[in-house]
Structures are given as C-alpha cells and as structure tokens.
Scaffold this motif. Sequence first.
Motif, mmCIF file in Angstrom:
data_model
loop_
_atom_site.group_PDB
_atom_site.id
_atom_site.type_symbol
_atom_site.label_atom_id
_atom_site.label_comp_id
_atom_site.label_asym_id
_atom_site.label_seq_id
_atom_site.Cartn_x
_atom_site.Cartn_y
_atom_site.Cartn_z
ATOM 1 N N LEU A 309 0.822 -1.202 -0.079
ATOM 2 C CA LEU A 309 -0.145 -0.036 -0.060
ATOM 3 C C LEU A 309 0.892 1.316 0.288
ATOM 4 N N VAL A 310 0.568 2.039 -0.985
ATOM 5 C CA VAL A 310 1.753 3.316 -1.243
ATOM 6 C C VAL A 310 0.752 4.607 -0.524
ATOM 7 N N SER A 311 -0.491 4.771 -1.027
ATOM 8 C CA SER A 311 -1.285 5.861 -0.319
ATOM 9 C C SER A 311 -2.725 5.533 -0.471
ATOM 10 N N ASN A 312 -3.370 6.173 0.303
ATOM 11 C CA ASN A 312 -5.020 6.063 0.150
ATOM 12 C C ASN A 312 -5.540 7.259 0.662
ATOM 13 N N LEU A 313 -7.096 7.309 0.458
ATOM 14 C CA LEU A 313 -7.564 8.539 1.093
ATOM 15 C C LEU A 313 -9.227 7.861 1.385
ATOM 16 N N ARG A 314 -10.114 8.468 1.954
ATOM 17 C CA ARG A 314 -11.272 7.957 2.723
ATOM 18 C C ARG A 314 -12.504 9.247 2.469
ATOM 19 N N GLY A 315 -13.563 8.855 1.932
ATOM 20 C CA GLY A 315 -14.738 9.545 1.794
ATOM 21 C C GLY A 315 -15.581 9.753 3.017
ATOM 22 N N GLU A 316 -16.602 10.175 2.827
ATOM 23 C CA GLU A 316 -17.562 10.346 4.005
ATOM 24 C C GLU A 316 -18.505 8.751 3.794
ATOM 25 N N PRO A 317 -19.258 8.558 5.204
ATOM 26 C CA PRO A 317 -19.967 7.239 5.103
ATOM 27 C C PRO A 317 -21.208 7.542 4.270
ATOM 28 N N LEU A 318 -21.661 6.792 3.916
ATOM 29 C CA LEU A 318 -22.856 6.983 3.020
ATOM 30 C C LEU A 318 -24.149 6.190 3.570
ATOM 31 N N GLN A 319 -25.032 6.686 3.709
ATOM 32 C CA GLN A 319 -26.355 6.043 4.331
ATOM 33 C C GLN A 319 -27.247 5.393 3.211
ATOM 34 N N GLN A 320 -28.088 4.723 3.607
ATOM 35 C CA GLN A 320 -28.979 3.817 2.816
ATOM 36 C C GLN A 320 -29.695 4.803 1.879
ATOM 37 N N GLY A 321 -29.915 4.750 0.556
ATOM 38 C CA GLY A 321 -30.471 5.525 -0.515
ATOM 39 C C GLY A 321 -29.463 6.667 -0.627
ATOM 40 N N LYS A 322 -28.534 6.961 -0.253
ATOM 41 C CA LYS A 322 -27.714 8.011 -0.584
ATOM 42 C C LYS A 322 -26.568 7.814 -1.657
ATOM 43 N N SER A 323 -26.027 9.007 -2.209
ATOM 44 C CA SER A 323 -25.124 8.735 -3.330
ATOM 45 C C SER A 323 -24.092 10.022 -2.908
ATOM 46 N N GLN A 324 -22.886 9.711 -3.485
ATOM 47 C CA GLN A 324 -21.731 10.540 -3.213
ATOM 48 C C GLN A 324 -20.934 10.581 -4.465
ATOM 49 N N SER A 325 -20.527 11.943 -4.762
ATOM 50 C CA SER A 325 -19.483 12.266 -5.925
ATOM 51 C C SER A 325 -18.356 12.765 -5.362
ATOM 52 N N TRP A 326 -17.165 12.376 -6.414
ATOM 53 C CA TRP A 326 -16.012 12.840 -6.017
ATOM 54 C C TRP A 326 -15.788 13.704 -7.325
ATOM 55 N N GLU A 327 -15.358 15.036 -7.295
ATOM 56 C CA GLU A 327 -15.232 15.819 -8.416
ATOM 57 C C GLU A 327 -13.785 16.235 -8.453
ATOM 58 N N GLY A 328 -12.637 15.166 -8.651
ATOM 59 C CA GLY A 328 -11.502 15.390 -8.817
ATOM 60 C C GLY A 328 -10.842 15.515 -7.238
ATOM 61 N N LYS A 329 -11.263 14.466 -6.370
ATOM 62 C CA LYS A 329 -10.640 14.379 -5.293
ATOM 63 C C LYS A 329 -9.033 14.140 -5.510
ATOM 64 N N LEU A 330 -8.244 14.610 -4.716
ATOM 65 C CA LEU A 330 -6.793 14.556 -4.842
ATOM 66 C C LEU A 330 -6.152 13.364 -4.040
#
Length: 477
Positions: A309-330
Amino acid sequence: MVLGKVRALSVHLDSLNQHNLPVFSGGDLVSGRVVVEVSGDVRVKSLDITARGVAKVRWTESRNAGANTAYTQNYTEELEYLQHRDTLIGEERVVGSLPLSFIGPRIPVTSPLSTCLHDNASPTPSLRRCVCCVARLHHGACCCCVQGPDSMWFVSDEDGPEEGLTVLHAGLHEFAFSFNLPQMALATSFEGKHGSVRYGVKAELHRPWMLPIKAKKEFIVFEHIDINTPLLLAPQAGTKEKTLCCWFCASGPISLSAKIERKGYTPGESIQIFAEVENCSSRVVVPKAALYQTQTFFAKGKGKQIQQLVSNLRGEPLQQGKSQSWEGKLLKIPPVSPSILDCPIIRVEYALVVYVDIPGGLNLSLSLPLVIGTIPLHASATRTSSISSSCSSVGWLGLPERPEAPPSYSDLAISEAHRQDCLQGRDGSDEEEPPSVMAYITEFRYLPPPLYSEVDPYPDTMDVSGDVQRPDMCPSR
C-alpha cells in the motif's frame, strides 16, 4: 582488515546530478577516479576496477512431502546487464590461474614440514615462496608443504613478481577510469523484498603476498519512462455494481463508477479522482481509494508477488439510499520507484483501486492500472489532458452532453501580425518547470520499508504447507 601502509581506498564518480547522486541511463558515459591514500612506500602489483549491473531474485518456500517429511525449495535467478573490467595499475591479470613464470623448480623434501618454507629459514636461500602462497591461500602450513615431494612447487626470487611492481609513495594518488553503459534498455535500480537491481563499481588493490583491499561505489540507473505518450495520456475509467445477499433477503444494489484523467504519472503528482457511488442497500458504506505497488519476481518458472500500500484516502460514510460524488478528489503520489516493465525476472507495477468498504461483506472494488514514469508531464500535454478529461467526464457522469457547433472560419478576423505576436509570446513564455522526479526518488531511498503482503500468483494445490492466500485488495477500515 589490517591495511598496513594503505590508509584508505575509495571510488568516486564524476557525473552527479543536482542532488549529488550518481544517476545514469543506457548509453551514458560513467567516469570517475579511484583514490588511494598511503602513509609510506607501498609496492602494488595491480589496481583493478570491475563495473557490474545485475538483477537478482531469491526466495525460499517450505514444502511437505509426506506425513513427517518437509523440505525447503530455493528459487533463484540472475540477469546481468553490465560487465566491465579494467586495470589501472599493472598488467591485466588472469583470474583463476597463475602465470607460468611464477612456477619454479620442484624440490624434493624427505619429510613433511609443519610450516611454510618462507616463514622459516629455507634449505635453499633462493627459494622462498610456494605456489600455494602466491595464490594467497594462508594456512598454518601450505598444502604443498605437508603433502610430500610430488606437490612441492616453489617460486624463485629471480622469477618472482618483483619486476612488475609499482611503488606508490606517501600521499594521495588518483587513477581515472571511464566506461559506457550498454546501448540497451537497462532495468531501473530497485530494492525489493525478494529481489533487487543494482549497479556498482568495485576497485581491488593487489599487493605482493597480502590480501587485496576492496572498495565499492554504487550508482543509480533509470530506464526513463515518458508519460507524454498517447497510451499514457489516455483516460482510465470503469463501472461496477454489487447486490448484497440473495433471494428473499436481497437488498438494493451498490454501484460504483470511477475515472482518472490519464494513465501515466510521476512521483510527487496528485491523481484527480472522479467517482460516483450510489448506495441502495440497507448498510452504511464508505467510499475509499488506494494506490498499490505490486512487485512480481520470477525464478525457475514460478512467480512470487508482493503487494504494498503506497497511499490512500477516505470519503464520507454513505447512508442507505444516498449517493456521493468525487469531483477531482486528490490522491498524492509519494516518493516511489518508477515502474519496471521490461525486466524478465522483476516487474514493478501500480494500480489505483477505488472501492466501497462494505461492513460484513466483500468490498466492491474497481482497479485502474497506472504507470509511474520519470519524465514529467509537459505543459501542452497538461492542457490537452485536462480538456479531454473535462469533456468526457460530462457524459460519463450521466449528464447531457451537448457540444456547441464550432464557429465558421469566415467569422474569424485574425491578422497575420497578431498571429505572429501570439506565437512569439508563447515561445518566450516562462512556464514553471515541474519538480524533478529525482527529488522524490532521492527521498524514497531513505524511507523505512513499508509493510508487505505476500501473494503467490501461481498457487499450488491446497496443502498444509502454510502458503499465503491472496489478501483483500482494499485495506481495512
């Protein structure tokens, strides 16, 4: 080691980059000097240098051959990229044999001796050295001295090596050398858990009747990878979907789409990740991304794989029925070794894994291959890649893609003088150069080794030998 009058022996390379590191590529001239420091007159038989570049692979595996029988299988492989030899002082030596002029007459001895003849008073004053000692095999007594008259070979003072000696007086002495690296694709210098690619220059100082003094200097070789090629500038994208459970307890699907603007990057850059995650299940999930390095070693028709494993990142927890978009997350690329793709026994590859961490179930993951190069992205390639990425991401995210029609050429009123001014301004613009890849490679060489997970790409049939199974591609939460 007792050096005697020789205080120091060292190897110095002339071609150093801005980070004071010796870095070369195929076909480059490697030059330097060997420095010898002596405190008094020293007789030298020869001063030799040897340059080698070798890729080596080695690992062991334990096997069970029966109820109470176990054995260890060794896997080794070696591939030579560079072999150069030169003599800086004296005549070129014949390795593994002695010149015939060193061998004196055979002298019969009536009884074995407990010590070498040259250590005590010899029966014949002109005979002082045996062939065994010339070969620098130091024992309590020479083999020829204790085996009897059939093996008694001596070296005479008149025929000895005193004639070809070079005397180094007290002080510093420098001896220059140079050689060219082969005009071929050389494997990039690399240090792995089960193998390495190393290049170096070794100097050996030979003196009469004494062990040689050795010094070594390693240098770095890069097989340059230019990421400004159409293949490495092409966007990478993928889509996956997963349904938890099955039959009557099945929940809604979890969908994942991910895209990056290109395939080639250099250390120190940041990867822009565009992703869309939709959670229609009954669980709380977390979108994540990780950059992995995969080292693969080959020997005797078998492969051994190490995943890091070289590098990683984490998004926000996603509840039931929800969606999440990454617009160019670095995701920043730390100092890592460039990709090694042309070596037959060692491969170093990279992949960006975008995944959804699902508690109590297998993760939904999407792997996008990457190539870590050495030549950074040009400014013009950056603009082209950004434009193509922004245009294609609209349709990829499911939004309507309605490009406008280009204007008519008759509507454009641009004078020839204005066009020349624009061209001159572009040619003379001072654009900031991207950071050199060597800065990141230099830093990487001094970092502590990361944790490894072993993967065998060619596993044997199931047994109780304890072979490591392929781990989950995604790190735990």
